[in-house]
Design a protein around this motif. Structure first.
Motif, PDB file in Angstrom:
ATOM      1  N   ARG A 155       0.811  -1.206   0.000  1.00  0.00           N
ATOM      2  CA  ARG A 155       0.000   0.000   0.000  1.00  0.00           C
ATOM      3  C   ARG A 155       0.848   1.262   0.000  1.00  0.00           C
ATOM      4  O   ARG A 155       0.422   2.293  -0.504  1.00  0.00           O
ATOM      5  CB  ARG A 155      -0.919   0.003   1.221  1.00  0.00           C
ATOM      6  CG  ARG A 155      -1.942  -1.131   1.236  1.00  0.00           C
ATOM      7  CD  ARG A 155      -2.846  -1.028   2.444  1.00  0.00           C
ATOM      8  NE  ARG A 155      -3.553   0.248   2.473  1.00  0.00           N
ATOM      9  CZ  ARG A 155      -4.351   0.645   3.465  1.00  0.00           C
ATOM     10  NH1 ARG A 155      -4.519  -0.144   4.532  1.00  0.00           N
ATOM     11  NH2 ARG A 155      -4.957   1.809   3.413  1.00  0.00           N
ATOM     12  N   ARG A 156       2.053   1.214   0.575  1.00  0.00           N
ATOM     13  CA  ARG A 156       2.868   2.429   0.707  1.00  0.00           C
ATOM     14  C   ARG A 156       4.177   2.381  -0.076  1.00  0.00           C
ATOM     15  O   ARG A 156       4.876   3.386  -0.155  1.00  0.00           O
ATOM     16  CB  ARG A 156       3.191   2.678   2.183  1.00  0.00           C
ATOM     17  CG  ARG A 156       1.983   3.127   2.995  1.00  0.00           C
ATOM     18  CD  ARG A 156       2.370   3.410   4.436  1.00  0.00           C
ATOM     19  NE  ARG A 156       1.267   4.012   5.174  1.00  0.00           N
ATOM     20  CZ  ARG A 156       1.065   5.308   5.292  1.00  0.00           C
ATOM     21  NH1 ARG A 156       1.897   6.150   4.715  1.00  0.00           N
ATOM     22  NH2 ARG A 156       0.045   5.778   5.983  1.00  0.00           N
TER      23      ARG A 156
ATOM     24  N   THR B 228       5.799   5.887   0.660  1.00  0.00           N
ATOM     25  CA  THR B 228       4.937   6.989   1.080  1.00  0.00           C
ATOM     26  C   THR B 228       4.952   7.107   2.597  1.00  0.00           C
ATOM     27  O   THR B 228       4.665   6.125   3.307  1.00  0.00           O
ATOM     28  CB  THR B 228       3.504   6.781   0.584  1.00  0.00           C
ATOM     29  OG1 THR B 228       3.511   6.683  -0.846  1.00  0.00           O
ATOM     30  CG2 THR B 228       2.608   7.931   1.010  1.00  0.00           C
TER      31      THR B 228
ATOM     32  N   THR C 155       3.554  10.218   4.379  1.00  0.00           N
ATOM     33  CA  THR C 155       2.278  10.847   4.687  1.00  0.00           C
ATOM     34  C   THR C 155       1.595  11.171   3.367  1.00  0.00           C
ATOM     35  O   THR C 155       2.084  10.822   2.302  1.00  0.00           O
ATOM     36  CB  THR C 155       2.478  12.132   5.509  1.00  0.00           C
ATOM     37  OG1 THR C 155       3.166  13.106   4.705  1.00  0.00           O
ATOM     38  CG2 THR C 155       3.287  11.860   6.766  1.00  0.00           C
ATOM     39  N   ARG C 156       0.481  11.884   3.436  1.00  0.00           N
ATOM     40  CA  ARG C 156      -0.249  12.231   2.224  1.00  0.00           C
ATOM     41  C   ARG C 156       0.553  13.143   1.320  1.00  0.00           C
ATOM     42  O   ARG C 156       0.351  13.154   0.111  1.00  0.00           O
ATOM     43  CB  ARG C 156      -1.576  12.905   2.611  1.00  0.00           C
ATOM     44  CG  ARG C 156      -2.520  13.145   1.434  1.00  0.00           C
ATOM     45  CD  ARG C 156      -3.879  13.563   1.937  1.00  0.00           C
ATOM     46  NE  ARG C 156      -3.825  14.830   2.640  1.00  0.00           N
ATOM     47  CZ  ARG C 156      -4.028  16.018   2.076  1.00  0.00           C
ATOM     48  NH1 ARG C 156      -4.278  16.097   0.781  1.00  0.00           N
ATOM     49  NH2 ARG C 156      -3.991  17.125   2.789  1.00  0.00           N
ATOM     50  N   ARG C 157       1.470  13.916   1.890  1.00  0.00           N
ATOM     51  CA  ARG C 157       2.245  14.878   1.106  1.00  0.00           C
ATOM     52  C   ARG C 157       3.740  14.578   1.053  1.00  0.00           C
ATOM     53  O   ARG C 157       4.478  15.292   0.386  1.00  0.00           O
ATOM     54  CB  ARG C 157       2.052  16.291   1.663  1.00  0.00           C
ATOM     55  CG  ARG C 157       0.633  16.804   1.568  1.00  0.00           C
ATOM     56  CD  ARG C 157       0.577  18.271   1.955  1.00  0.00           C
ATOM     57  NE  ARG C 157      -0.770  18.800   1.915  1.00  0.00           N
ATOM     58  CZ  ARG C 157      -1.364  19.245   0.833  1.00  0.00           C
ATOM     59  NH1 ARG C 157      -0.721  19.206  -0.321  1.00  0.00           N
ATOM     60  NH2 ARG C 157      -2.596  19.729   0.887  1.00  0.00           N
TER      61      ARG C 157
ATOM     62  N   TRP D  17       8.474  16.343  -0.715  1.00  0.00           N
ATOM     63  CA  TRP D  17       7.296  16.953  -0.098  1.00  0.00           C
ATOM     64  C   TRP D  17       6.571  17.754  -1.168  1.00  0.00           C
ATOM     65  O   TRP D  17       7.176  18.565  -1.868  1.00  0.00           O
ATOM     66  CB  TRP D  17       7.699  17.860   1.065  1.00  0.00           C
ATOM     67  CG  TRP D  17       6.523  18.496   1.747  1.00  0.00           C
ATOM     68  CD1 TRP D  17       5.611  17.899   2.565  1.00  0.00           C
ATOM     69  CD2 TRP D  17       6.120  19.872   1.652  1.00  0.00           C
ATOM     70  NE1 TRP D  17       4.679  18.798   2.988  1.00  0.00           N
ATOM     71  CE2 TRP D  17       4.959  20.023   2.445  1.00  0.00           C
ATOM     72  CE3 TRP D  17       6.619  20.969   0.971  1.00  0.00           C
ATOM     73  CZ2 TRP D  17       4.304  21.237   2.573  1.00  0.00           C
ATOM     74  CZ3 TRP D  17       5.978  22.179   1.097  1.00  0.00           C
ATOM     75  CH2 TRP D  17       4.836  22.305   1.895  1.00  0.00           C
TER      76      TRP D  17
END
Length: 346
Positions: free
Chosen positions: A256-257, A293, A295-297, A336
């Motif tokens: 997933r990441r 990944t 975080t979301r950003r 980022w």
């Protein structure tokens, strides 16, 4: 990156800079600066596209094809100087305009014009080239089209044996693209053409073309291999270059990441259109990256790259360019991403 769309028109501006700091240097060193403007407008039966791109780098890769389709990994490696084989300060400008018109259900007409200028810190290596082409495509079936066209390419190089070179492209061939019947996840495409180059002792004729095979593997993996054969006038060489290039890309998710991607390219050919063992050249590039990944950003990425080239003993090389070179390296980074202006709608 800034993008704006208004009706059928689209406009974008991109800019990028890469700096490197070394303990032996008191200030950061510019590795790569690039800026570009792209504009397109699409009508019911026509499309106009124009672009302008400029770039600067203190290093350059002699022997690279200027119109090669690069993967994001290769673009990153080039912008950091990983694939460079000379320490020549280089300024490049590429301008392109193309227009296409759908005549009816079967015929499409297109016209294109491109100008490329490369200026080095050594004036005796500067090169400028321009090409113009006209093409008519006749659709034969859902997957096959007949292509007829003609183009001319002009190049002026202060390093070449002749101050001006001309190449005629006879664009006569077939375009084929479809998913294979045995698997809708596999797509094959190819196109063919020819190149005619005037020389002191007659005319050189070479078949050109490209082919690609793409495969969707499972739900999250994909692979692609492509081949291109072309005749080019390249910076730093006294004669036209006949090249055969193979590129591969593989991407996929490890979870997933986490995801992995890799790309590799191998180019071989001859400097001069005569086939002798001493005027051959080859170069190879590759990169592999692991993307995680956070975080979301934000994300963490590790990249490994390799590069090498080799030129035959009869190839006249620019001063400072060795007959053979190999390099590899490892890079870690944190990314980022955040919007600066939000979403704008025209």
């Amino acid at each position: 990156t800034y993008q704006r769309r208004a009706g059928r028109a689209r406009f974008s501006v991109t800019a990028r800079s890469v700096f490197r700091y070394a303990p032996s240097s008191a200030t950061p060193t510019t590795m790569y600066d690039e800026g570009g403007v792209d504009f397109s407008v699409t009508g019911s039966r026509s499309r106009l596209h124009a672009s302008q791109n400029v770039s600067y780098s203190p290093y350059y890769q002699l022997g690279a094809l200027p119109d090669a389709v690069l993967s994001p990994l290769s673009e990153t490696a080039q912008s950091h100087g990983d694939f460079a084989n000379t320490d020549l300060k280089t300024f490049r400008s590429v301008t392109g305009v193309d227009w296409s018109q759908t005549i009816n259900r079967l015929y499409t007409l297109s016209v294109s014009y491109n100008v490329r200028r490369t200026t080095f810190s050594r004036e005796d290596l500067d090169l400028s080239s321009q090409d113009i082409s006209v093409r008519v495509v006749r659709r034969l079936s859902r997957y096959v089209s007949l292509r007829t066209g003609y183009g001319q390419r002009f190049a002026n190089s202060t390093f070449a044996q002749t101050t001006s070179a001309r190449n005629h492209d006879l664009d006569l061939g077939l375009d084929y693209s479809r998913a294979l019947s045995v698997s809708r996840r596999t797509t094959v495409s190819f196109s063919s053409g020819s190149s005619v180059t005037p020389q002191n002792r007659g005319t050189a004729f070479n078949l050109t073309g490209n082919a690609a095979l793409a495969r969707q593997i499972g739900r999250t993996w994909s692979a692609r291999v492509a081949f291109n054969r072309s005749v080019q006038v390249l910076e730093g060489f006294t004669q036209p270059v006949l090249s055969n290039a193979v590129t591969t890309t593989v991407t996929g998710a490890l979870g997933r990441r986490a995801s992995v991607s890799s790309s590799a390219g191998f180019t071989t050919g001859t400097v001069g259109l005569g086939s002798t063992s001493g005027n051959t050249y080859s170069n190879w590039t590759g990169a592999t990256a692991l993307h995680v990944t956070l975080t979301r950003r934000s994300a963490l990425e590790t990249q490994y790259f390799w590069y090498g080239d080799r030129f035959g003993p009869d190839v006249l090389l620019t001063p400072g360019l060795a007959n053979g070179l190999s390099r590899q390296g490892l890079r870690f980074g944190i990314t980022w991403i955040a919007p600066l202006l939000g979403h704008l709608r025209g």
